[in-house]
Write a protein that holds these residues in place. Structure first.
Motif, PDB file in Angstrom:
ATOM      1  N   ALA A 155       0.828  -1.221   0.000  1.00  0.00           N
ATOM      2  CA  ALA A 155       0.000   0.000   0.000  1.00  0.00           C
ATOM      3  C   ALA A 155       0.858   1.264   0.000  1.00  0.00           C
ATOM      4  CB  ALA A 155      -0.934   0.000   1.217  1.00  0.00           C
ATOM      5  N   PHE A 156       2.154   1.115   0.287  1.00  0.00           N
ATOM      6  CA  PHE A 156       3.066   2.260   0.359  1.00  0.00           C
ATOM      7  C   PHE A 156       4.106   2.202  -0.759  1.00  0.00           C
ATOM      8  CE2 PHE A 156       1.375   1.426   4.552  1.00  0.00           C
ATOM      9  CZ  PHE A 156       0.876   2.663   4.899  1.00  0.00           C
ATOM     10  N   MET A 199       4.702   6.998   2.580  1.00  0.00           N
ATOM     11  CA  MET A 199       4.622   6.937   4.051  1.00  0.00           C
ATOM     12  C   MET A 199       4.454   8.349   4.631  1.00  0.00           C
ATOM     13  SD  MET A 199       7.658   4.151   4.807  1.00  0.00           S
ATOM     14  CE  MET A 199       7.779   4.426   6.571  1.00  0.00           C
ATOM     15  N   VAL A 200       5.265   9.293   4.156  1.00  0.00           N
ATOM     16  CA  VAL A 200       5.184  10.667   4.679  1.00  0.00           C
ATOM     17  C   VAL A 200       3.855  11.305   4.282  1.00  0.00           C
ATOM     18  CG1 VAL A 200       6.174  12.990   4.551  1.00  0.00           C
ATOM     19  CG2 VAL A 200       7.687  11.000   4.830  1.00  0.00           C
ATOM     20  N   LEU A 203       1.375   9.975   6.699  1.00  0.00           N
ATOM     21  CA  LEU A 203       1.573  10.546   8.040  1.00  0.00           C
ATOM     22  C   LEU A 203       1.081  11.997   8.106  1.00  0.00           C
ATOM     23  CD1 LEU A 203       5.066   9.002   8.914  1.00  0.00           C
ATOM     24  CD2 LEU A 203       2.902   8.589  10.133  1.00  0.00           C
ATOM     25  N   VAL A 204       1.312  12.756   7.044  1.00  0.00           N
ATOM     26  CA  VAL A 204       0.852  14.149   7.030  1.00  0.00           C
ATOM     27  C   VAL A 204      -0.685  14.197   7.034  1.00  0.00           C
ATOM     28  CG1 VAL A 204       0.703  16.191   5.514  1.00  0.00           C
ATOM     29  CG2 VAL A 204       2.941  15.225   6.128  1.00  0.00           C
ATOM     30  N   GLU A 205      -1.323  13.314   6.306  1.00  0.00           N
ATOM     31  CA  GLU A 205      -2.802  13.273   6.343  1.00  0.00           C
ATOM     32  C   GLU A 205      -3.295  12.922   7.744  1.00  0.00           C
ATOM     33  OE1 GLU A 205      -4.280  10.831   3.121  1.00  0.00           O
ATOM     34  OE2 GLU A 205      -3.332  12.110   1.606  1.00  0.00           O
ATOM     35  N   ILE A 206      -2.564  12.079   8.437  1.00  0.00           N
ATOM     36  CA  ILE A 206      -2.903  11.757   9.837  1.00  0.00           C
ATOM     37  C   ILE A 206      -2.689  12.999  10.712  1.00  0.00           C
ATOM     38  CG2 ILE A 206      -2.139  10.409  11.860  1.00  0.00           C
ATOM     39  CD1 ILE A 206      -1.612   8.077   9.781  1.00  0.00           C
ATOM     40  N   ILE A 230      -1.350  10.485  -0.082  1.00  0.00           N
ATOM     41  CA  ILE A 230      -0.735  10.992  -1.311  1.00  0.00           C
ATOM     42  C   ILE A 230       0.771  10.755  -1.284  1.00  0.00           C
ATOM     43  CG2 ILE A 230      -2.497  12.769  -1.601  1.00  0.00           C
ATOM     44  CD1 ILE A 230      -0.320  14.800  -0.688  1.00  0.00           C
ATOM     45  N   THR A 231       1.381  10.835  -2.449  1.00  0.00           N
ATOM     46  CA  THR A 231       2.833  10.766  -2.569  1.00  0.00           C
ATOM     47  C   THR A 231       3.390  12.153  -2.273  1.00  0.00           C
ATOM     48  OG1 THR A 231       2.579   9.088  -4.285  1.00  0.00           O
ATOM     49  CG2 THR A 231       4.739  10.163  -4.124  1.00  0.00           C
ATOM     50  N   ALA A 232       4.113  12.284  -1.158  1.00  0.00           N
ATOM     51  CA  ALA A 232       4.696  13.587  -0.812  1.00  0.00           C
ATOM     52  C   ALA A 232       5.646  14.014  -1.925  1.00  0.00           C
ATOM     53  CB  ALA A 232       5.440  13.477   0.523  1.00  0.00           C
TER      54      ALA A 232
END
Lengths: 244, 244
Positions: A155-156, A199-200, A203-206, A230-232
């Motif tokens: 998923a990542f 992953m980032v 994490l930012v959406e979280i 999303i893809t940072a």
């Protein structure tokens, strides 16, 4: 012929990435071209892995076979005297003939920087991801724990990833705050295509409250790229170090 | 008409400096031109002081009179939507009619960064002064103490300086080491032309063992520019903050 390993720092802004592609200038290509101009020798420079357009490196690792008579400790000086200023060879070492910068690597360390404030940065605009909406440190800090360990990271990873197994181990994920920047340092045994950036992004959406810290467990389970964040963007990402 | 103060961050690499000159593009000019394009209004933007070509700012301060109807809290968003990415307006505030970004300033804080290692940096080449010869932290740390306080800084100012008195007060000078970078943070009530760069140039020569920490006392006494150290290059210098 000697097998020489080099450590390279670069600003990825002006390049199509580390690796030679059909579009744009690659950092690998610039290094090989400059070496040939200096010595007349054509080399094949093998990197530890590609970095995308706009991604930076403090310590990309690469190796090449050479018959050159330049003493190994002089190689960085010679190369840097001819390279553009946004690429620098920091070290050169002679390695055994079985050393390969990619296949010998035991792991990598990446850093990702997020600038979290209302306005962007005139000094760091191609060095950070500018996120306007306030981020919650504690939510991201709780969420990042779920990444540590061995998981299926399907998923990542980008759908473009050609890896045969998507199982990877994240040894460490440290989140810190430096003034208005959130800094993620991620160490692992290997990384899938776009893995750190997804992953980032997740994490930012979280951190924005758009998803829950515990949702990462479901993403491991579900193995669907479209379910994760999303893809940072590339300019916040730095390859810090390759571990052998 | 409102008197609006702005805080501006910029990368000085591409500009001839803050202030409009006959050669090259000034940051001040870009801000004024973009404002006129946005609003039709010609403004006179007064900075807290000039910064040279290549010098950066995290927090330059400037003010201007405007009849524009843009709400003050929207001004940074409006400007940044039209500025090049290496200039960013971080804040805008309405000030009293007697506020002047230069004449009302009580002091300034500068930062200077020196990269001390064998090879330069691909990522920070226009952000630091690269010094190859090893620097001695303790010598520079002892030397910097002599700058703190009120002194005649004639030996630490460019001959081009037109200031009537060369007496200035340095409130604070902190030296720290961040990995391979030496970071000088200097706060004072005012700075002569090139003063920070000559101070750092002299401190670096002390760190290299070319002169003694105590020689700074003689430089204050002698008041001769040619007796002090070299002018450190612009790209390591940052205007951090203007104090009112």
């Amino acid at each position: 012929m000697e097998n020489v390993q080099i450590i390279v720092e670069y600003d990825g802004t002006a390049y199509c990435g580390w690796q030679v592609q059909h579009n744009g200038l690659a950092i690998q290509q610039v290094l090989m071209d400059v070496w040939e101009k200096m010595t007349g020798e054509k080399i094949k420079l093998a990197g530890s892995g590609r970095t995308d357009a706009g991604v930076h490196a403090y310590g990309q690792s690469a190796n090449f076979l050479t018959g050159s008579t330049i003493p190994v400790e002089k190689i960085p000086y010679a190369w840097n005297g001819n390279l553009p200023p946004d690429i620098r060879v920091l070290e050169a070492k002679i390695r055994g003939s079985d050393f390969h910068s990619r296949f010998s690597a035991k792991g990598k360390v990446y850093e990702y920087r997020v600038l979290n404030r209302a306005q962007g940065s005139g000094l760091r605009y191609n060095r950070v991801w500018h996120v306007r909406q306030p981020l919650d440190f504690d939510r991201m800090d709780r969420a990042k724990e779920h990444f540590i360990g061995t998981h299926d990271f399907t998923a990542f990873s980008s759908a473009k990833s050609e890896a045969t197994t998507k199982v990877r181990t994240v040894h460490e994920l440290v989140l810190s705050k430096e003034e208005e920047e959130y800094v993620f340092v991620i160490a692992g045994n290997g990384f899938l295509y776009n893995m750190v950036r997804i992953m980032v992004g997740t994490l930012v959406e979280i951190g924005q409250g758009k998803r829950e810290p515990e949702s990462i467990l479901d993403l491991f389970e579900g193995k669907e790229r479209r379910a994760s964040g999303i893809t940072a963007p590339p300019q916040g990402l730095y390859l810090k170090k390759v571990i052998y």
